[in-house]
Motif scaffolding. Structure first.
Motif, mmCIF file in Angstrom:
data_model
loop_
_atom_site.group_PDB
_atom_site.id
_atom_site.type_symbol
_atom_site.label_atom_id
_atom_site.label_comp_id
_atom_site.label_asym_id
_atom_site.label_seq_id
_atom_site.Cartn_x
_atom_site.Cartn_y
_atom_site.Cartn_z
ATOM 1 N N UNK A 140 -1.397 -12.351 -9.977
ATOM 2 C CA UNK A 140 -1.110 -11.212 -9.109
ATOM 3 C C UNK A 140 -2.413 -10.715 -8.519
ATOM 4 N N UNK A 141 -2.433 -10.577 -7.202
ATOM 5 C CA UNK A 141 -3.606 -10.044 -6.511
ATOM 6 C C UNK A 141 -3.164 -8.855 -5.652
ATOM 7 N N UNK A 142 -3.917 -7.792 -5.686
ATOM 8 C CA UNK A 142 -3.635 -6.612 -4.872
ATOM 9 C C UNK A 142 -4.575 -6.627 -3.673
ATOM 10 N N UNK A 143 -4.006 -6.810 -2.483
ATOM 11 C CA UNK A 143 -4.814 -6.931 -1.276
ATOM 12 C C UNK A 143 -4.947 -5.557 -0.614
ATOM 13 N N UNK A 144 -5.974 -4.839 -1.043
ATOM 14 C CA UNK A 144 -6.133 -3.431 -0.649
ATOM 15 C C UNK A 144 -7.438 -3.177 0.093
ATOM 16 N N UNK A 145 -7.809 -4.093 1.006
ATOM 17 C CA UNK A 145 -9.046 -3.871 1.753
ATOM 18 C C UNK A 145 -8.910 -2.721 2.746
ATOM 19 N N UNK A 146 -7.688 -2.394 3.161
ATOM 20 C CA UNK A 146 -7.475 -1.294 4.100
ATOM 21 C C UNK A 146 -7.427 0.009 3.300
ATOM 22 N N UNK A 147 -8.588 0.613 3.128
ATOM 23 C CA UNK A 147 -8.693 1.784 2.260
ATOM 24 C C UNK A 147 -8.041 3.021 2.867
ATOM 25 N N UNK A 148 -7.720 2.987 4.155
ATOM 26 C CA UNK A 148 -7.088 4.147 4.777
ATOM 27 C C UNK A 148 -5.577 4.155 4.575
ATOM 28 N N UNK A 149 -4.952 2.983 4.399
ATOM 29 C CA UNK A 149 -3.494 2.902 4.270
ATOM 30 C C UNK A 149 -3.026 2.574 2.860
ATOM 31 N N UNK A 150 -3.865 1.925 2.069
ATOM 32 C CA UNK A 150 -3.471 1.551 0.708
ATOM 33 C C UNK A 150 -3.635 2.737 -0.236
ATOM 34 N N UNK A 151 -2.610 2.977 -1.059
ATOM 35 C CA UNK A 151 -2.627 4.158 -1.921
ATOM 36 C C UNK A 151 -2.219 3.787 -3.339
ATOM 37 N N UNK A 152 -2.735 4.509 -4.342
ATOM 38 C CA UNK A 152 -2.432 4.199 -5.747
ATOM 39 C C UNK A 152 -0.944 4.237 -6.057
ATOM 40 N N UNK A 153 -0.213 5.169 -5.437
ATOM 41 C CA UNK A 153 1.215 5.265 -5.741
ATOM 42 C C UNK A 153 1.975 4.031 -5.250
ATOM 43 N N UNK A 154 1.492 3.423 -4.186
ATOM 44 C CA UNK A 154 2.135 2.191 -3.715
ATOM 45 C C UNK A 154 1.825 1.024 -4.654
ATOM 46 N N UNK A 155 0.597 0.993 -5.186
ATOM 47 C CA UNK A 155 0.290 -0.055 -6.166
ATOM 48 C C UNK A 155 1.146 0.117 -7.415
#
Length: 293
Positions: A42-57
């Motif tokens: 499992x990889x979390x692709x969260x390079x977009x720090x403006x749209x990626x949020x902890x609650x979505x992870x």
């Protein structure tokens, strides 16, 4: 010497809740990994720090756990590995294949429109339908590029595709595999993408750059993803060759569409797995709906 088991990965972005299309991709990865005796990461692709949020992870973990999926090894979060991507970008820059671009999207559209009016011919589009970058900043001197970057102008870093292909020389290809173990060679056509963006001033990487570096560092041997990313594999093969990285085997699964015929997408507010679960859907029923027993 024993052959290493194949390594697969499921790599969602935490910029919204997962939908049925993500479930199809995750379950396809799990099925093929099990069938071939491989491991699924499992990889979390969260390079977009403006749209990626902890609650979505957190939602990703909830949804995948509800589907009954289990993953091997540690989770890799892209936001923790910007140094890896920066090193790859610097290597490409050292080869003279990267240049800064100061054109906004509006300016690119205007330049393309002017060229269409001048020639009377439609300008070439990439596989996603966007006009190819016309190269307005490609011939800027290094001195001017550094000066404008230092002055704080917004910029992108583009790959000079023509120079990259000239350096690689031979025709590029990759291998597609199927569930029965069959393989076929596919010719890559990276020139149809033009000078792709590999980084931005505020984000030192792009999807294309980070994904090939991640796959190599994680030892991914088999990439399973939707057909909407099939054409992008052209770009990935170029970067793999330039950075001396291995090229995995690829498998592209069908996409799911909504009642209007458009593919499911977070941007279109496609119904999420969380919503389906709240409405009483069971994981078993959903798996059967998607063709998994």
């Amino acid at each position: 010497m024993a052959k290493s088991p194949p390594v697969f990965r499921f790599a969602p972005s935490p910029n919204g809740r997962l939908h049925l299309g993500h479930a199809l991709s995750a379950l396809t990865n799990a099925q093929l990994a099990a069938h071939l005796g491989g491991r699924l990461l499992l990889r979390i692709e969260d390079i977009d720090l403006t749209r990626c949020r902890p609650e979505f992870e957190q939602g990703i973990h909830e949804d995948l756990g509800w589907l009954g999926l289990r993953f091997a090894g540690e989770i890799r979060r892209q936001s923790e590995h910007f140094a890896d991507y920066r090193a790859g970008l610097e290597r490409l820059a050292g080869l003279g294949l990267i240049y800064p671009c100061f054109c906004s999207r509006r300016e690119v559209k205007a330049a393309v429109r002017d060229r269409e009016l001048e020639t009377g011919e439609p300008w070439r589009r990439d596989p996603d339908g966007a006009p190819l970058y016309p190269g307005s900043c490609r011939d800027l001197s290094e001195e001017e590029g550094r000066r404008r970057m230092a002055a704080g102008e917004p910029y992108l870093l583009r790959l000079d595709m023509a120079q990259a292909l000239a350096r690689l020389g031979a025709e590029l290809s990759y291998t597609v595999f199927d569930a029965e173990g069959g393989e076929r060679l596919v010719a890559a056509e990276p020139e149809r993408w033009g000078d792709v963006v590999l980084a931005r001033r505020d984000t030192p990487t792009s999807y294309h750059l980070s994904v090939v570096i991640d796959d190599a560092l994680q030892g991914v041997s088999h990439v399973v993803r939707g057909r909407d990313l099939e054409a992008a594999t052209d770009i990935h093969v170029v970067l793999q060759r330039l950075l001396d990285l291995p090229t995995p085997l690829y498998h592209f699964h069908p996409l799911l569409a909504d009642e209007t015929g458009q593919k499911l997408a977070k941007s279109r507010q496609s119904r999420s797995l969380a919503e389906l679960r709240a409405q009483g859907a069971s994981a078993d029923a959903l798996r059967r709906q998607l063709g998994f027993t």
